[in-house]
Design a protein around this motif. Structure first.
Motif, PDB file in Angstrom:
ATOM      1  N   ALA A  79       0.826  -1.208   0.000  1.00 22.77           N
ATOM      2  CA  ALA A  79       0.000   0.000   0.000  1.00 22.77           C
ATOM      3  C   ALA A  79       0.862   1.261   0.000  1.00 22.77           C
ATOM      4  O   ALA A  79       0.628   2.195  -0.780  1.00 22.77           O
ATOM      5  N   VAL A  80       1.879   1.280   0.859  1.00 27.30           N
ATOM      6  CA  VAL A  80       2.741   2.464   0.967  1.00 27.30           C
ATOM      7  C   VAL A  80       3.548   2.670  -0.319  1.00 27.30           C
ATOM      8  O   VAL A  80       3.611   3.785  -0.864  1.00 27.30           O
ATOM      9  N   VAL A  81       4.183   1.604  -0.814  1.00 27.96           N
ATOM     10  CA  VAL A  81       5.033   1.719  -2.004  1.00 27.96           C
ATOM     11  C   VAL A  81       4.230   2.158  -3.218  1.00 27.96           C
ATOM     12  O   VAL A  81       4.623   3.092  -3.935  1.00 27.96           O
ATOM     13  N   TYR A  82       3.095   1.515  -3.473  1.00 31.37           N
ATOM     14  CA  TYR A  82       2.331   1.834  -4.679  1.00 31.37           C
ATOM     15  C   TYR A  82       1.619   3.183  -4.575  1.00 31.37           C
ATOM     16  O   TYR A  82       1.425   3.874  -5.578  1.00 31.37           O
ATOM     17  N   SER A  83       1.242   3.592  -3.360  1.00 33.35           N
ATOM     18  CA  SER A  83       0.681   4.936  -3.181  1.00 33.35           C
ATOM     19  C   SER A  83       1.735   5.989  -3.507  1.00 33.35           C
ATOM     20  O   SER A  83       1.451   6.992  -4.181  1.00 33.35           O
ATOM     21  N   ALA A  84       2.969   5.761  -3.047  1.00 30.26           N
ATOM     22  CA  ALA A  84       4.066   6.698  -3.323  1.00 30.26           C
ATOM     23  C   ALA A  84       4.382   6.736  -4.818  1.00 30.26           C
ATOM     24  O   ALA A  84       4.608   7.816  -5.386  1.00 30.26           O
ATOM     25  N   VAL A  85       4.397   5.562  -5.458  1.00 30.43           N
ATOM     26  CA  VAL A  85       4.653   5.509  -6.903  1.00 30.43           C
ATOM     27  C   VAL A  85       3.560   6.240  -7.667  1.00 30.43           C
ATOM     28  O   VAL A  85       3.835   7.012  -8.598  1.00 30.43           O
ATOM     29  N   GLY A  86       2.301   6.014  -7.274  1.00 30.98           N
ATOM     30  CA  GLY A  86       1.181   6.688  -7.938  1.00 30.98           C
ATOM     31  C   GLY A  86       1.259   8.200  -7.796  1.00 30.98           C
ATOM     32  O   GLY A  86       1.004   8.950  -8.753  1.00 30.98           O
ATOM     33  N   LEU A  87       1.640   8.642  -6.592  1.00 33.23           N
ATOM     34  CA  LEU A  87       1.767  10.088  -6.351  1.00 33.23           C
ATOM     35  C   LEU A  87       2.876  10.688  -7.223  1.00 33.23           C
ATOM     36  O   LEU A  87       2.663  11.715  -7.894  1.00 33.23           O
ATOM     37  N   CYS A  88       4.054  10.055  -7.217  1.00 35.69           N
ATOM     38  CA  CYS A  88       5.195  10.574  -7.990  1.00 35.69           C
ATOM     39  C   CYS A  88       4.906  10.533  -9.491  1.00 35.69           C
ATOM     40  O   CYS A  88       5.237  11.478 -10.223  1.00 35.69           O
ATOM     41  N   TRP A  89       4.302   9.439  -9.956  1.00 34.95           N
ATOM     42  CA  TRP A  89       4.000   9.297 -11.385  1.00 34.95           C
ATOM     43  C   TRP A  89       3.089  10.425 -11.851  1.00 34.95           C
ATOM     44  O   TRP A  89       3.338  11.067 -12.865  1.00 34.95           O
ATOM     45  N   GLU A  90       2.005  10.670 -11.069  1.00 24.93           N
ATOM     46  CA  GLU A  90       1.043  11.705 -11.462  1.00 24.93           C
ATOM     47  C   GLU A  90       1.651  13.098 -11.369  1.00 24.93           C
ATOM     48  O   GLU A  90       1.395  13.962 -12.222  1.00 24.93           O
ATOM     49  N   LEU A  91       2.467  13.315 -10.351  1.00 26.34           N
ATOM     50  CA  LEU A  91       3.091  14.625 -10.169  1.00 26.34           C
ATOM     51  C   LEU A  91       4.043  14.937 -11.319  1.00 26.34           C
ATOM     52  O   LEU A  91       4.083  16.067 -11.835  1.00 26.34           O
ATOM     53  N   ILE A  92       4.805  13.929 -11.751  1.00 25.59           N
ATOM     54  CA  ILE A  92       5.743  14.120 -12.855  1.00 25.59           C
ATOM     55  C   ILE A  92       5.009  14.273 -14.184  1.00 25.59           C
ATOM     56  O   ILE A  92       5.345  15.138 -15.003  1.00 25.59           O
ATOM     57  N   GLU A  93       3.966  13.460 -14.395  1.00 23.51           N
ATOM     58  CA  GLU A  93       3.278  13.445 -15.682  1.00 23.51           C
ATOM     59  C   GLU A  93       2.269  14.577 -15.834  1.00 23.51           C
ATOM     60  O   GLU A  93       2.158  15.197 -16.899  1.00 23.51           O
ATOM     61  N   GLU A  94       1.524  14.869 -14.754  1.00 20.33           N
ATOM     62  CA  GLU A  94       0.444  15.860 -14.846  1.00 20.33           C
ATOM     63  C   GLU A  94       0.765  17.180 -14.147  1.00 20.33           C
ATOM     64  O   GLU A  94       0.107  18.191 -14.408  1.00 20.33           O
ATOM     65  N   GLY A  95       1.702  17.155 -13.219  1.00 18.09           N
ATOM     66  CA  GLY A  95       2.022  18.362 -12.472  1.00 18.09           C
ATOM     67  C   GLY A  95       1.076  18.633 -11.326  1.00 18.09           C
ATOM     68  O   GLY A  95       1.213  19.640 -10.623  1.00 18.09           O
ATOM     69  N   VAL A  96       0.072  17.790 -11.123  1.00 18.35           N
ATOM     70  CA  VAL A  96      -0.898  17.935 -10.030  1.00 18.35           C
ATOM     71  C   VAL A  96      -1.104  16.561  -9.382  1.00 18.35           C
ATOM     72  O   VAL A  96      -0.767  15.534  -9.962  1.00 18.35           O
ATOM     73  N   ILE A  97      -1.694  16.590  -8.183  1.00 16.99           N
ATOM     74  CA  ILE A  97      -2.000  15.339  -7.487  1.00 16.99           C
ATOM     75  C   ILE A  97      -3.515  15.206  -7.359  1.00 16.99           C
ATOM     76  O   ILE A  97      -4.162  16.024  -6.696  1.00 16.99           O
ATOM     77  N   GLU A  98      -4.078  14.198  -8.012  1.00 16.63           N
ATOM     78  CA  GLU A  98      -5.519  13.945  -7.927  1.00 16.63           C
ATOM     79  C   GLU A  98      -5.780  12.484  -7.528  1.00 16.63           C
ATOM     80  O   GLU A  98      -5.991  12.152  -6.381  1.00 16.63           O
ATOM     81  N   TRP A  99      -5.744  11.627  -8.550  1.00 18.30           N
ATOM     82  CA  TRP A  99      -6.095  10.225  -8.330  1.00 18.30           C
ATOM     83  C   TRP A  99      -4.870   9.324  -8.104  1.00 18.30           C
ATOM     84  O   TRP A  99      -5.017   8.168  -7.718  1.00 18.30           O
ATOM     85  N   GLY A 100      -3.683   9.851  -8.357  1.00 15.82           N
ATOM     86  CA  GLY A 100      -2.476   9.020  -8.323  1.00 15.82           C
ATOM     87  C   GLY A 100      -2.300   8.178  -7.068  1.00 15.82           C
ATOM     88  O   GLY A 100      -2.178   6.951  -7.142  1.00 15.82           O
ATOM     89  N   PRO A 101      -2.310   8.826  -5.865  1.00 15.23           N
ATOM     90  CA  PRO A 101      -2.127   8.026  -4.642  1.00 15.23           C
ATOM     91  C   PRO A 101      -3.240   6.994  -4.426  1.00 15.23           C
ATOM     92  O   PRO A 101      -2.985   5.896  -3.941  1.00 15.23           O
ATOM     93  N   ILE A 102      -4.471   7.365  -4.798  1.00 16.68           N
ATOM     94  CA  ILE A 102      -5.605   6.452  -4.605  1.00 16.68           C
ATOM     95  C   ILE A 102      -5.495   5.261  -5.559  1.00 16.68           C
ATOM     96  O   ILE A 102      -5.738   4.112  -5.166  1.00 16.68           O
ATOM     97  N   ILE A 103      -5.139   5.545  -6.805  1.00 19.54           N
ATOM     98  CA  ILE A 103      -4.941   4.443  -7.774  1.00 19.54           C
ATOM     99  C   ILE A 103      -3.810   3.541  -7.302  1.00 19.54           C
ATOM    100  O   ILE A 103      -3.915   2.312  -7.331  1.00 19.54           O
ATOM    101  N   GLY A 104      -2.715   4.172  -6.847  1.00 21.69           N
ATOM    102  CA  GLY A 104      -1.582   3.389  -6.342  1.00 21.69           C
ATOM    103  C   GLY A 104      -1.975   2.524  -5.157  1.00 21.69           C
ATOM    104  O   GLY A 104      -1.584   1.352  -5.066  1.00 21.69           O
ATOM    105  N   LEU A 105      -2.768   3.099  -4.235  1.00 26.88           N
ATOM    106  CA  LEU A 105      -3.236   2.348  -3.076  1.00 26.88           C
ATOM    107  C   LEU A 105      -4.093   1.158  -3.507  1.00 26.88           C
ATOM    108  O   LEU A 105      -3.932   0.039  -2.989  1.00 26.88           O
ATOM    109  N   SER A 106      -4.993   1.381  -4.465  1.00 23.62           N
ATOM    110  CA  SER A 106      -5.862   0.310  -4.966  1.00 23.62           C
ATOM    111  C   SER A 106      -5.039  -0.808  -5.597  1.00 23.62           C
ATOM    112  O   SER A 106      -5.310  -1.996  -5.380  1.00 23.62           O
ATOM    113  N   ILE A 107      -4.041  -0.406  -6.386  1.00 26.04           N
ATOM    114  CA  ILE A 107      -3.176  -1.406  -7.036  1.00 26.04           C
ATOM    115  C   ILE A 107      -2.388  -2.189  -5.983  1.00 26.04           C
ATOM    116  O   ILE A 107      -2.290  -3.417  -6.041  1.00 26.04           O
ATOM    117  N   GLY A 108      -1.829  -1.469  -4.991  1.00 26.00           N
ATOM    118  CA  GLY A 108      -1.040  -2.122  -3.944  1.00 26.00           C
ATOM    119  C   GLY A 108      -1.857  -3.126  -3.151  1.00 26.00           C
ATOM    120  O   GLY A 108      -1.416  -4.261  -2.924  1.00 26.00           O
TER     121      GLY A 108
END
Length: 339
Positions: A20-49
């Motif tokens: 949960a922690v690793v994939y939430s962090a990956v989702g956050l970083c991925w979205e921040l780098i790709e979109e410049g904002v944080i919306e669904w990234g951590p939640i998607i990462g958490l769901s995947i984890g």
């Protein structure tokens, strides 16, 4: 009153928390780098984890255990990829509903190649993850970490508990069943006992023909009589699979074990093939104790020294066998049958 969680429960909690922690962090970083904002990234990462952790704990991927190492890694990586794709698609659909996008936009998202490209990028990463998880399982839990950390690069003195667990009538069974069927029988038995072994914190040191050698650090093996309870839980596991063994092999495994503890030297050995080995009289003594099971018609015998250090479960009745002369030992050893 403090609640004591079972070891298996603790391992499951750790697995879910780690994913949960690793994939939430990956989702956050991925979205921040790709979109410049944080919306669904951590939640998607958490769901995947959580989804991947649930997959690891389910029996869905058990079919990969019968595959070769390489095939199992690739197949399981593809299953991982499916688990990753589902939350990504689901949250894209929810995002479209929230922001009033047309269904056609969602269809474009599915087929414009961007999602496919992301999965292609992610796939090699998960091949590496699955590879190391399988390698860790192949070597034994925590063994890979010990190699990497160099814990036993220099010899260390440890107090350990050992159990030599041996199948009964193995020579006769091998002749009756034939080589291939007997190997399948043996492999099934070793696979079935893995859950109680993990539950009771044991490590599989070696497979020697039809025998498996278990070991614990003394504090783990003695705690809650883990080194004795594991045998009882293996008995229960095999009993629960009795009908399967009778239908597949026309025989239910019967086994015996000897248990003892003492100081050993633990160290890495070898160059072309490295291995973590234990060296000390305690191993020879434990093997001899196990060999006494036939002589006394018992299935579980321990040294009196070990039993005196344990708080035995109420359903275990210790029965003294007296001082027993053991080959290779100058003095007799007091032994106890655990009924």
């Amino acid at each position: 009153m403090a609640i004591q969680l079972r070891r298996r429960t603790v391992l499951r909690i750790q697995l879910f928390a780690w994913y949960a922690v690793v994939y939430s962090a990956v989702g956050l970083c991925w979205e921040l780098i790709e979109e410049g904002v944080i919306e669904w990234g951590p939640i998607i990462g958490l769901s995947i984890g959580v989804g991947l952790a649930a997959l690891e704990e389910s029996r869905i991927v058990n079919f990969t255990r019968s595959m070769s190492f390489t095939r199992a890694v690739l197949v399981k990586s593809l299953v991982y990829l499916a688990v990753i794709a589902i939350p990504s698609i689901l949250f894209a659909f929810i995002d479209g509903l929230i922001y009033g996008k047309a269904l056609a936009d969602f269809v474009v998202f599915l087929f414009d190649g961007e999602l496919f490209l992301r999965l292609v990028i992610i796939f090699p990463i998960h091949v590496v993850v699955v590879f190391f998880r399988h390698l860790n399982r192949l070597l034994g839990p925590n063994t890979l970490l010990r190699y990497v950390s160099g814990k036993y690069h220099h010899p260390r003195v440890e107090k350990r508990v050992f159990m030599f667990l041996d199948l009964k009538s193995s020579t006769m069974l091998a002749e009756t069943m034939g080589g291939e069927l007997y190997f399948s029988f043996l492999n099934t038995f070793f696979r079935d006992i893995s859950e109680p072994i993990l539950e009771r914190g044991a490590e599989i040191y070696q497979y020697i023909g039809d025998e498996v050698v278990l070991t614990w650090p003394a504090e783990v093996g003695l705690r809650d009589a883990n080194c004795i309870r594991v045998f009882i839980e293996i008995l229960a596991e095999i009993h629960s699979r009795r009908d399967y063994y009778l239908s597949e092999f026309d025989h239910v495994p019967e086994f015996k074990a000897g248990v003892h503890f003492g100081d050993v030297i633990t160290a890495e050995i070898g160059d072309i093939k490295r291995e973590i080995v234990y060296n000390g009289d305690v191993l020879n003594t434990t093997a001899r104790i196990q060999s006494m099971c036939n002589q006394f018609d018992q299935i579980l015998i321990a040294s009196e020294a070990l039993v005196s250090a344990l708080e035995l479960p109420e359903f275990i009745e210790p029965r003294s066998l007296g001082d027993v002369a053991i080959r290779g030992k100058a003095e007799p050893i007091p032994l106890v049958a655990l009924v």
